[in-house]
Design a protein around this motif. Structure first.
Motif, PDB file in Angstrom:
ATOM      1  N   ARG A  67      -8.318   6.643  14.815  1.00 42.60           N
ATOM      2  CA  ARG A  67      -7.597   7.928  14.830  1.00 42.60           C
ATOM      3  C   ARG A  67      -8.182   8.868  15.887  1.00 42.60           C
ATOM      4  O   ARG A  67      -7.452   9.509  16.640  1.00 42.60           O
ATOM      5  CB  ARG A  67      -7.677   8.588  13.451  1.00 42.60           C
ATOM      6  N   ALA A  68      -9.511   8.927  15.953  1.00 39.75           N
ATOM      7  CA  ALA A  68     -10.162   9.810  16.922  1.00 39.75           C
ATOM      8  C   ALA A  68      -9.815   9.397  18.350  1.00 39.75           C
ATOM      9  O   ALA A  68      -9.521  10.239  19.199  1.00 39.75           O
ATOM     10  CB  ALA A  68     -11.677   9.784  16.719  1.00 39.75           C
ATOM     11  N   ALA A  69      -9.852   8.091  18.628  1.00 38.17           N
ATOM     12  CA  ALA A  69      -9.527   7.612  19.972  1.00 38.17           C
ATOM     13  C   ALA A  69      -8.063   7.852  20.318  1.00 38.17           C
ATOM     14  O   ALA A  69      -7.736   8.263  21.437  1.00 38.17           O
ATOM     15  CB  ALA A  69      -9.860   6.125  20.084  1.00 38.17           C
ATOM     16  N   SER A  70      -7.171   7.625  19.365  1.00 34.11           N
ATOM     17  CA  SER A  70      -5.741   7.832  19.604  1.00 34.11           C
ATOM     18  C   SER A  70      -5.428   9.293  19.889  1.00 34.11           C
ATOM     19  O   SER A  70      -4.702   9.619  20.831  1.00 34.11           O
ATOM     20  CB  SER A  70      -4.929   7.348  18.393  1.00 34.11           C
ATOM     21  N   LEU A  71      -6.004  10.170  19.074  1.00 32.41           N
ATOM     22  CA  LEU A  71      -5.770  11.603  19.277  1.00 32.41           C
ATOM     23  C   LEU A  71      -6.404  12.074  20.580  1.00 32.41           C
ATOM     24  O   LEU A  71      -5.836  12.919  21.289  1.00 32.41           O
ATOM     25  CB  LEU A  71      -6.328  12.399  18.100  1.00 32.41           C
ATOM     26  N   GLY A  72      -7.584  11.533  20.910  1.00 29.28           N
ATOM     27  CA  GLY A  72      -8.228  11.906  22.168  1.00 29.28           C
ATOM     28  C   GLY A  72      -7.373  11.557  23.373  1.00 29.28           C
ATOM     29  O   GLY A  72      -7.236  12.352  24.306  1.00 29.28           O
ATOM     30  N   LEU A  73      -6.789  10.369  23.356  1.00 32.28           N
ATOM     31  CA  LEU A  73      -5.903   9.963  24.453  1.00 32.28           C
ATOM     32  C   LEU A  73      -4.665  10.849  24.504  1.00 32.28           C
ATOM     33  O   LEU A  73      -4.231  11.263  25.580  1.00 32.28           O
ATOM     34  CB  LEU A  73      -5.502   8.497  24.267  1.00 32.28           C
ATOM     35  N   ALA A  74      -4.097  11.123  23.331  1.00 36.72           N
ATOM     36  CA  ALA A  74      -2.888  11.947  23.297  1.00 36.72           C
ATOM     37  C   ALA A  74      -3.154  13.355  23.820  1.00 36.72           C
ATOM     38  O   ALA A  74      -2.330  13.925  24.557  1.00 36.72           O
ATOM     39  CB  ALA A  74      -2.335  12.010  21.871  1.00 36.72           C
ATOM     40  N   PHE A  75      -4.306  13.932  23.449  1.00 36.87           N
ATOM     41  CA  PHE A  75      -4.647  15.272  23.929  1.00 36.87           C
ATOM     42  C   PHE A  75      -4.921  15.276  25.425  1.00 36.87           C
ATOM     43  O   PHE A  75      -4.400  16.122  26.172  1.00 36.87           O
ATOM     44  CB  PHE A  75      -5.886  15.798  23.191  1.00 36.87           C
ATOM     45  N   ALA A  76      -5.759  14.326  25.886  1.00 38.80           N
ATOM     46  CA  ALA A  76      -6.176  14.322  27.291  1.00 38.80           C
ATOM     47  C   ALA A  76      -5.012  14.003  28.218  1.00 38.80           C
ATOM     48  O   ALA A  76      -4.732  14.745  29.168  1.00 38.80           O
ATOM     49  CB  ALA A  76      -7.307  13.315  27.491  1.00 38.80           C
ATOM     50  N   VAL A  77      -4.324  12.895  27.955  1.00 35.85           N
ATOM     51  CA  VAL A  77      -3.191  12.508  28.814  1.00 35.85           C
ATOM     52  C   VAL A  77      -2.040  13.494  28.644  1.00 35.85           C
ATOM     53  O   VAL A  77      -1.339  13.814  29.603  1.00 35.85           O
ATOM     54  CB  VAL A  77      -2.748  11.068  28.493  1.00 35.85           C
ATOM     55  N   GLY A  78      -1.868  13.993  27.420  1.00 33.36           N
ATOM     56  CA  GLY A  78      -0.775  14.935  27.178  1.00 33.36           C
ATOM     57  C   GLY A  78      -0.881  16.190  28.007  1.00 33.36           C
ATOM     58  O   GLY A  78       0.137  16.788  28.384  1.00 33.36           O
ATOM     59  N   ASN A  79      -2.117  16.599  28.325  1.00 35.30           N
ATOM     60  CA  ASN A  79      -2.290  17.809  29.131  1.00 35.30           C
ATOM     61  C   ASN A  79      -1.824  17.643  30.569  1.00 35.30           C
ATOM     62  O   ASN A  79      -1.781  18.629  31.322  1.00 35.30           O
ATOM     63  CB  ASN A  79      -3.759  18.246  29.100  1.00 35.30           C
ATOM     64  N   LEU A  80      -1.478  16.417  30.965  1.00 26.95           N
ATOM     65  CA  LEU A  80      -0.810  16.244  32.252  1.00 26.95           C
ATOM     66  C   LEU A  80       0.508  17.025  32.277  1.00 26.95           C
ATOM     67  O   LEU A  80       0.995  17.407  33.338  1.00 26.95           O
ATOM     68  CB  LEU A  80      -0.537  14.762  32.515  1.00 26.95           C
ATOM     69  N   GLY A  81       1.047  17.252  31.075  1.00 28.69           N
ATOM     70  CA  GLY A  81       2.250  18.069  30.988  1.00 28.69           C
ATOM     71  C   GLY A  81       2.035  19.469  31.513  1.00 28.69           C
ATOM     72  O   GLY A  81       2.966  20.102  32.020  1.00 28.69           O
ATOM     73  N   GLY A  82       0.802  19.978  31.408  1.00 30.84           N
ATOM     74  CA  GLY A  82       0.495  21.294  31.968  1.00 30.84           C
ATOM     75  C   GLY A  82       0.598  21.302  33.478  1.00 30.84           C
ATOM     76  O   GLY A  82       1.082  22.279  34.073  1.00 30.84           O
ATOM     77  N   ILE A  83       0.134  20.223  34.109  1.00 25.27           N
ATOM     78  CA  ILE A  83       0.240  20.124  35.574  1.00 25.27           C
ATOM     79  C   ILE A  83       1.702  20.051  35.992  1.00 25.27           C
ATOM     80  O   ILE A  83       2.136  20.721  36.932  1.00 25.27           O
ATOM     81  CB  ILE A  83      -0.533  18.893  36.072  1.00 25.27           C
ATOM     82  N   ILE A  84       2.468  19.231  35.263  1.00 29.88           N
ATOM     83  CA  ILE A  84       3.896  19.076  35.592  1.00 29.88           C
ATOM     84  C   ILE A  84       4.638  20.387  35.404  1.00 29.88           C
ATOM     85  O   ILE A  84       5.461  20.790  36.245  1.00 29.88           O
ATOM     86  CB  ILE A  84       4.520  17.976  34.717  1.00 29.88           C
ATOM     87  N   SER A  85       4.352  21.077  34.299  1.00 30.24           N
ATOM     88  CA  SER A  85       5.102  22.300  33.982  1.00 30.24           C
ATOM     89  C   SER A  85       4.950  23.361  35.056  1.00 30.24           C
ATOM     90  O   SER A  85       5.872  24.161  35.284  1.00 30.24           O
ATOM     91  CB  SER A  85       4.629  22.856  32.633  1.00 30.24           C
ATOM     92  N   GLY A  86       3.809  23.369  35.726  1.00 30.18           N
ATOM     93  CA  GLY A  86       3.597  24.374  36.764  1.00 30.18           C
ATOM     94  C   GLY A  86       4.438  24.157  38.002  1.00 30.18           C
ATOM     95  O   GLY A  86       4.594  25.086  38.819  1.00 30.18           O
ATOM     96  N   GLN A  87       4.990  22.956  38.160  1.00 30.22           N
ATOM     97  CA  GLN A  87       5.721  22.631  39.384  1.00 30.22           C
ATOM     98  C   GLN A  87       7.240  22.649  39.233  1.00 30.22           C
ATOM     99  O   GLN A  87       7.952  22.540  40.239  1.00 30.22           O
ATOM    100  CB  GLN A  87       5.293  21.236  39.868  1.00 30.22           C
ATOM    101  N   ILE A  88       7.734  22.773  38.026  1.00 28.90           N
ATOM    102  CA  ILE A  88       9.181  22.609  37.834  1.00 28.90           C
ATOM    103  C   ILE A  88       9.956  23.926  37.857  1.00 28.90           C
ATOM    104  O   ILE A  88      11.189  23.910  37.784  1.00 28.90           O
ATOM    105  CB  ILE A  88       9.471  21.850  36.525  1.00 28.90           C
ATOM    106  N   TYR A  89       9.239  25.058  37.932  1.00 24.02           N
ATOM    107  CA  TYR A  89       9.926  26.350  38.013  1.00 24.02           C
ATOM    108  C   TYR A  89       9.513  27.108  39.278  1.00 24.02           C
ATOM    109  O   TYR A  89       8.957  28.213  39.201  1.00 24.02           O
ATOM    110  CB  TYR A  89       9.620  27.199  36.771  1.00 24.02           C
ATOM    111  N   PRO A  90       9.784  26.546  40.460  1.00 18.42           N
ATOM    112  CA  PRO A  90       9.423  27.249  41.702  1.00 18.42           C
ATOM    113  C   PRO A  90      10.290  28.489  41.898  1.00 18.42           C
ATOM    114  O   PRO A  90      11.472  28.514  41.532  1.00 18.42           O
ATOM    115  CB  PRO A  90       9.688  26.197  42.784  1.00 18.42           C
TER     116      PRO A  90
END
Length: 491
Positions: free
Chosen positions: A404-427
């Motif tokens: 559970r800890a490893a699964s949640l860690g991956l989901a949190f870490a990789v999921g934050n790539l969404g923050g990088i993407i979100s910054g680029q889609i509203y120019p």
């Protein structure tokens, strides 16, 4: 002699039974007494620890998300931002944020939560304060990147701190407080931004600079206070008496006993998470969910200002009802999904409303501003709920603890790539329609919706397989995990 011994045994048996009953009664009374004492201790933890964690989570999201409000108050013009520079500044918060989460998890407990958390908060508060004195794009980006690096220490430290003080069956509710706080922070940030707008011109500074200066100073002040009120351990906690500490020692022994005595996760459990397809499905969904959440919460004031042509004041206070609505939906749906253990419904019921909202915004200039503003409430219905429900569903369907800890860690870490993407889609170059941002977000919601159905089918298929194991037609896994017949998935 035999008869004599038999009579002795017969006489002794009632005495043994009586002693056993007395021992059983004493044990039950002792357990009941411990439970009463434990309830009192947990209430103290909730009273003294949870407000600290909630306050830190609140100010962290306020500090990272206020760039959207600052942009509507003149920051773009004052710093000479052109093209997609605002979007770049938003995105560059996350690379160091993601990279710092792993080392934070390693050092937080060793160095001490009472040192790591206040130090990280003070550092990102100073960086937030520095934003208020930035003179160009480069200085803004430098402050944002450093803020991300220090804020990356917070979530792992808070989660581990909860695990250090609470038992495993108590942590879920307390972590949900952190997610609820992220939803509430957006509403609070709108209210603060609107209030600080009236300071525009004070001491020769525009309102957006005061937004950063005041929030940065508050963060540093909170960090200073946290240094003195976050205890290093239950043995030195100022709010626990000797009896409470005895209860905490017992709780710690029970936790260590459950986890094998050392609290360490095994490599095999980590590999279970890596090899399980559901880990990656939930992680992919989390990227989509956080793209929508960060994009909507950061850029809503910008959309209202430059997309709907509201005034600066209107773009500040009209964002508040949308964020409040999103918070209410999250709290209500989160409670109902916990109450009835229906994770799938919490995900898929809200998603179509978000699809409808983005579809309306893509309708173009022929729609009235009122209709498009209503669409923002539809989006708010799903924006916060999606990410929290997805993580909750993964957490409740993963075992043992290491997996559970490893699964949640991956989901949190990789999921934050969404923050990088979100910054680029509203120019800003795509104002007022912002077609790319709305279309991308619509696609993210649709992908999440479809993958949730895939996950539902996967969980049902695995439950069917478990029935075969019970009947002996399929072999049962050697190591315990959520694939075992004794573990039931939540749908």
């Amino acid at each position: 002699m035999s008869a004599h011994r038999g009579s002795e045994d017969t006489a002794a048996k009632p005495e043994v039974d009586s002693q056993f009953q007395q021992l059983e009664t004493a044990t039950s009374a002792e357990d009941a007494d411990f439970k009463r004492r434990e309830v009192r201790v947990v209430a103290k933890l909730d009273l003294f620890l949870c407000p600290i964690l909630i306050a830190l989570q609140l100010i962290s999201f306020l500090d990272r998300g206020n760039i959207g409000f600052a942009a509507t108050q003149g920051m773009i013009t004052d710093l000479g931002l052109v093209g997609t520079q605002l979007n770049t500044a938003v995105s560059l918060f996350y690379p160091l944020y993601i990279l710092s989460e792993f080392p934070a998890a390693l050092i937080a407990k060793r160095v001490g939560f009472n040192r790591v958390i206040p130090a990280a908060a003070a550092c990102w508060g100073l960086c937030c304060l520095g934003n208020g004195f930035a003179k160009n794009f480069g200085e803004l980006v430098a402050c944002r990147m450093l803020m991300g690096m220090f804020e990356g220490f917070l979530m792992p430290s808070l989660t581990l701190m909860l695990a250090n003080w609470y038992k495993r069956d108590e942590i879920g509710l307390r972590i949900s407080y952190l997610f609820i706080t992220t939803a509430i922070s957006s509403a609070v940030s709108g209210l603060i931004a609107y209030a600080i707008l009236f300071m525009d011109g004070t001491a020769g500074y525009p309102g957006w600079r005061w937004l950063y200066i005041i929030e940065g100073c508050v963060t540093v002040a909170v960090a200073f206070i946290c240094y003195f009120i976050i205890p290093s351990s239950y043995a030195t906690a100022y709010f626990l008496n000797e009896d409470d500490r005895a209860v905490m020692r017992k709780r710690a022994e029970l936790t260590e006993s459950y986890s094998g005595g050392n609290g360490h996760y095994t490599r095999a459990e980590f590999m279970m998470a890596i090899k399980d397809v559901k880990t990656w499905l939930h992680t992919a969904i989390q990227v989509m969910c956080l793209t929508v959440l960060y994009g909507f919460s950061v850029f809503l004031p910008v959309i209202l200002r430059f997309g709907f042509n509201f005034s600066i004041e209107q773009s500040q206070y009209l964002s508040i009802p949308v964020f409040v609505w999103g918070s209410i939906v999250y709290v209500v749906c989160g409670y109902l999904s916990d109450r009835f253990s229906r994770r799938f419904l919490a995900c898929v019921v809200c998603a179509p409303l978000g699809m409808a909202g983005y579809a309306i915004l893509l309708g173009g200039n022929q729609l009235s501003v009122g209709v498009k503003y209503f669409a923002c409430f539809l989006i708010g219905t799903c924006a916060w709920m999606m990410g929290g429900a997805n993580i909750a569903w993964l957490s409740t369907n993963t075992a043992p603890d290491g997996k559970r800890a490893a699964s949640l860690g991956l989901a949190f870490a990789v999921g934050n790539l969404g923050g990088i993407i979100s910054g680029q889609i509203y120019p800003q170059t795509m104002a007022p329609s912002y077609t790319l941002g709305h279309a991308w977000s619509l696609g993210a919601v649709c992908i999440s919706f479809c993958l949730w159905w895939v996950l539902r089918h996967l969980y049902h298929s695995r439950e069917t397989g478990k029935q075969g194991m019970r009947e002996g037609t399929l072999p049962e896994p050697v190591e315990f995990s959520d694939r075992a017949t004794s573990y039931k998935y939540q749908h």
